[in-house]
Design a protein around this motif. Structure first.
Motif, PDB file in Angstrom:
ATOM      1  N   ASP A 107      -0.896  55.587  35.936  1.00 44.61           N
ATOM      2  CA  ASP A 107      -2.134  55.928  35.244  1.00 44.61           C
ATOM      3  C   ASP A 107      -2.223  57.450  35.216  1.00 44.61           C
ATOM      4  OD1 ASP A 107      -4.676  56.361  34.272  1.00 44.61           O
ATOM      5  OD2 ASP A 107      -5.557  54.660  35.347  1.00 44.61           O
ATOM      6  N   TYR A 108      -1.854  58.023  34.082  1.00 46.52           N
ATOM      7  CA  TYR A 108      -1.751  59.474  33.949  1.00 46.52           C
ATOM      8  C   TYR A 108      -3.005  60.060  33.293  1.00 46.52           C
ATOM      9  CZ  TYR A 108       0.836  63.911  33.275  1.00 46.52           C
ATOM     10  OH  TYR A 108       1.277  65.219  33.315  1.00 46.52           O
ATOM     11  N   ARG A 109      -4.136  59.399  33.423  1.00 45.25           N
ATOM     12  CA  ARG A 109      -5.390  59.930  32.904  1.00 45.25           C
ATOM     13  C   ARG A 109      -6.073  60.787  33.971  1.00 45.25           C
ATOM     14  NH1 ARG A 109      -7.850  54.281  31.048  1.00 45.25           N
ATOM     15  NH2 ARG A 109      -6.755  53.722  32.973  1.00 45.25           N
ATOM     16  N   PHE A 110      -6.670  61.887  33.535  1.00 44.28           N
ATOM     17  CA  PHE A 110      -7.365  62.757  34.476  1.00 44.28           C
ATOM     18  C   PHE A 110      -8.507  63.456  33.770  1.00 44.28           C
ATOM     19  CE2 PHE A 110      -3.791  65.039  32.640  1.00 44.28           C
ATOM     20  CZ  PHE A 110      -4.282  66.297  32.332  1.00 44.28           C
ATOM     21  N   GLN A 111      -9.311  64.137  34.532  1.00 45.41           N
ATOM     22  CA  GLN A 111     -10.485  64.820  33.990  1.00 45.41           C
ATOM     23  C   GLN A 111     -10.546  66.233  34.528  1.00 45.41           C
ATOM     24  OE1 GLN A 111     -13.676  62.327  33.221  1.00 45.41           O
ATOM     25  NE2 GLN A 111     -15.298  63.862  33.446  1.00 45.41           N
ATOM     26  N   VAL A 112     -10.942  67.161  33.652  1.00 45.95           N
ATOM     27  CA  VAL A 112     -11.138  68.557  34.041  1.00 45.95           C
ATOM     28  C   VAL A 112     -12.582  68.912  33.723  1.00 45.95           C
ATOM     29  CG1 VAL A 112     -10.429  70.941  33.691  1.00 45.95           C
ATOM     30  CG2 VAL A 112      -8.727  69.107  33.531  1.00 45.95           C
ATOM     31  N   GLY A 113     -13.391  69.068  34.758  1.00 44.81           N
ATOM     32  CA  GLY A 113     -14.817  69.250  34.536  1.00 44.81           C
ATOM     33  C   GLY A 113     -15.371  68.022  33.846  1.00 44.81           C
ATOM     34  N   ALA A 114     -16.000  68.235  32.689  1.00 42.28           N
ATOM     35  CA  ALA A 114     -16.559  67.113  31.930  1.00 42.28           C
ATOM     36  C   ALA A 114     -15.618  66.623  30.834  1.00 42.28           C
ATOM     37  CB  ALA A 114     -17.891  67.533  31.306  1.00 42.28           C
ATOM     38  N   VAL A 115     -14.408  67.202  30.755  1.00 45.38           N
ATOM     39  CA  VAL A 115     -13.486  66.878  29.661  1.00 45.38           C
ATOM     40  C   VAL A 115     -12.436  65.869  30.125  1.00 45.38           C
ATOM     41  CG1 VAL A 115     -11.861  67.797  27.971  1.00 45.38           C
ATOM     42  CG2 VAL A 115     -13.809  69.192  28.720  1.00 45.38           C
ATOM     43  N   PRO A 116     -12.387  64.671  29.529  1.00 53.08           N
ATOM     44  CA  PRO A 116     -11.333  63.707  29.868  1.00 53.08           C
ATOM     45  C   PRO A 116     -10.025  64.065  29.168  1.00 53.08           C
ATOM     46  CG  PRO A 116     -12.815  62.758  28.245  1.00 53.08           C
ATOM     47  CD  PRO A 116     -13.382  64.111  28.594  1.00 53.08           C
ATOM     48  N   PHE A 117      -8.933  63.969  29.889  1.00 51.99           N
ATOM     49  CA  PHE A 117      -7.606  64.275  29.362  1.00 51.99           C
ATOM     50  C   PHE A 117      -6.740  63.023  29.348  1.00 51.99           C
ATOM     51  CE2 PHE A 117      -8.788  68.613  29.818  1.00 51.99           C
ATOM     52  CZ  PHE A 117      -7.837  69.399  29.177  1.00 51.99           C
ATOM     53  N   ASN A 118      -5.886  62.960  28.328  1.00 50.02           N
ATOM     54  CA  ASN A 118      -4.820  61.954  28.227  1.00 50.02           C
ATOM     55  C   ASN A 118      -5.348  60.524  28.246  1.00 50.02           C
ATOM     56  OD1 ASN A 118      -2.118  61.361  27.826  1.00 50.02           O
ATOM     57  ND2 ASN A 118      -1.643  61.266  30.009  1.00 50.02           N
ATOM     58  N   SER A 119      -6.386  60.284  27.478  1.00 50.96           N
ATOM     59  CA  SER A 119      -6.934  58.932  27.425  1.00 50.96           C
ATOM     60  C   SER A 119      -5.946  57.947  26.819  1.00 50.96           C
ATOM     61  CB  SER A 119      -8.237  58.926  26.613  1.00 50.96           C
ATOM     62  OG  SER A 119      -8.022  59.409  25.295  1.00 50.96           O
ATOM     63  N   GLY A 120      -5.009  58.452  26.016  1.00 54.03           N
ATOM     64  CA  GLY A 120      -4.001  57.587  25.411  1.00 54.03           C
ATOM     65  C   GLY A 120      -2.783  57.360  26.276  1.00 54.03           C
ATOM     66  N   GLN A 121      -2.779  57.892  27.489  1.00 57.86           N
ATOM     67  CA  GLN A 121      -1.681  57.696  28.440  1.00 57.86           C
ATOM     68  C   GLN A 121      -0.344  58.223  27.911  1.00 57.86           C
ATOM     69  OE1 GLN A 121      -1.997  57.024  31.566  1.00 57.86           O
ATOM     70  NE2 GLN A 121      -2.409  54.883  31.944  1.00 57.86           N
ATOM     71  N   ALA A 122      -0.340  59.380  27.273  1.00 59.41           N
ATOM     72  CA  ALA A 122       0.907  59.997  26.826  1.00 59.41           C
ATOM     73  C   ALA A 122       1.685  60.509  28.026  1.00 59.41           C
ATOM     74  CB  ALA A 122       0.597  61.161  25.873  1.00 59.41           C
ATOM     75  N   GLY A 123       3.005  60.557  27.886  1.00 62.81           N
ATOM     76  CA  GLY A 123       3.851  61.204  28.882  1.00 62.81           C
ATOM     77  C   GLY A 123       3.891  60.560  30.244  1.00 62.81           C
ATOM     78  N   ARG A 124       3.736  59.221  30.323  1.00 57.63           N
ATOM     79  CA  ARG A 124       3.749  58.586  31.645  1.00 57.63           C
ATOM     80  C   ARG A 124       5.090  58.728  32.355  1.00 57.63           C
ATOM     81  NH1 ARG A 124       1.295  52.686  31.233  1.00 57.63           N
ATOM     82  NH2 ARG A 124       2.573  52.635  29.341  1.00 57.63           N
TER      83      ARG A 124
END
Length: 417
Positions: A261-278
């Protein structure tokens, strides 16, 4: 009146019907579903999910992908001198589309006259370039205008001519092939390979396995058997069968490589919701566990140093961190992913730093630079260093990379000379 003799036969018939009815019902349901999907996808083919489209019959896939994604029809193939798999680059002036993202992304990028991410006419207009950059999609202008990518910005910052030989996908061995074929004929004064933290080690391992014969291109295997009329004509069938293949392959990868699960968040911004680059996390786990050696970098970096001595250019090795590293500490859905990525980043950078020192190469680690910039103000949609969707450098990210490299090359290209 039913006789005793007739009861067993009647009972057997009833039992058979009970066995047949569920199968028949399932078949009818699947048929109705496939027909419904066929109608929907014929009216709105753009609604077909990308992960399913990858598994469509090749000719049908190419037709549906045209205009949405790059296809083989938009590329040219050239062979190489190091035993690796032939390299694909974009055809001259081919257009590569992108999905809209935050922080100043563009919807498409047009290749130049030889298939790279530069303003058109640049390559043919000059006999030589002061700077040549090689690398993957973190060098190529991924969802940014070619003039905003760091090689162009670097040239402008130093008042020098520059050319971008980055292409999406391949790793350091392929970068060297592009340098030999397209860069060295332009007699560069300095060459900058950009090592991307996330998957360059994976690309190195794949090249070594291919060259040794232990791994081959399996694209033809994935498309084997797609010859029936349903495969060749039906959108609905391809979606259902392709989805099944995707889910089966995903389950196999999870079993062999562990769930990612390569999803993460920076502050209030969600990153990689599409799970790219696993695969970046898979290779990080393997490297941290000692299953893949950082020494895979040694051979191509030594070859780069040899070419520098032979052709007389200044070699500069740059390291671009992954988005989660630049924004550390990012908040991961799976905290273990963040821990392994941090260990992977530190060990990989240390290996390259020591290798560069041993070979007397300039090594520019952009990690502390980008981390310092990221720490100066909270991440927001309009000032990100990386796109939250495709997790590549934004125009601002490219600008910061160019600024750091310009400082590192100030003595090579002094102002006013």
């Amino acid at each position: 009146m039913q006789t005793e003799e007739s009861r067993p036969a009647h009972s057997a018939t009833t039992t058979a019907r009970r066995k047949i009815h569920p199968l028949l019902g399932l078949s009818i349901s699947l048929g109705i579903l496939a027909l419904g999907l066929e109608i929907v996808f014929r009216v709105a083919p753009w609604a077909i999910p990308t992960k399913s489209l990858v598994h469509f019959e090749p000719a049908l896939r190419a037709r549906l992908a045209a205009g949405r994604f790059p296809t083989r029809a938009n590329t040219v193939l050239f062979h190489r001198d190091d035993g690796g798999k032939a390299i694909r680059i974009l055809k001259p002036f081919a257009v590569k589309p992108y999905v809209a993202d935050l922080a100043g992304s563009v919807r498409e990028v047009a290749a130049d006259e030889i298939g790279f991410g530069n303003p058109p006419g640049l390559y043919d207009s000059r006999a030589a370039f002061d700077l040549v950059a090689i690398g993957d999609s973190f060098t190529w202008p991924c969802a940014v205008a070619p003039a905003e990518a760091w090689p162009s910005r670097l040239g402008a910052a130093l008042g020098r001519t520059s050319y971008n030989l980055g292409i999406g996908g391949p790793g350091p061995y392929e970068d060297l092939q592009n340098l030999k074929r397209f860069g060295l004929p332009k007699s560069p004064r300095a060459v900058i390979p950009s090592v991307y933290e996330g998957n360059d080690l994976l690309d190195l391992a794949a090249h070594v396995a291919y060259r040794s014969g232990t791994k081959h291109d399996d694209a033809s295997d994935a498309d084997a058997g797609k010859t029936s009329i349903l495969w060749r004509r039906s959108y609905g069938w391809n979606f259902l069968a392709g989805s099944f293949r995707y889910l089966r392959g995903n389950a196999r990868d999870n079993r062999l490589k562990g769930r990612v699960d390569y999803r993460f968040q920076v502050g209030a911004v969600p990153f990689n919701s599409g799970q790219a680059g696993r695969d970046e996390i898979v290779i990080a786990r393997q490297a941290v566990a000692g299953e893949v050696a950082y020494a895979l970098f040694d051979e191509p970096v030594r070859e780069f140093k040899r070419l520098a001595g032979e052709r007389g250019f200044v070699p500069v090795l740059a390291y671009v961190p992954a988005a989660a590293t630049a924004y550390a500490p990012a908040t991961f859905r799976d905290p273990a992913v963040g821990e392994v990525l941090a260990r992977f980043s530190a060990a990989q950078r240390e290996h390259l730093r020591e290798l560069a020192r041993a070979l007397e190469l300039r090594f520019v680690d952009l990690t502390p630079v980008l981390q310092a910039v990221a720490a100066q103000q909270p991440a927001a949609a309009d000032n990100l260093l990386y796109f939250p969707g495709n997790i590549h450098l934004t125009p601002r990210g490219h600008a910061e990379v160019a600024r750091a490299l310009a400082a590192a090359l100030a003595d090579v290209f002094p102002a006013g000379t």
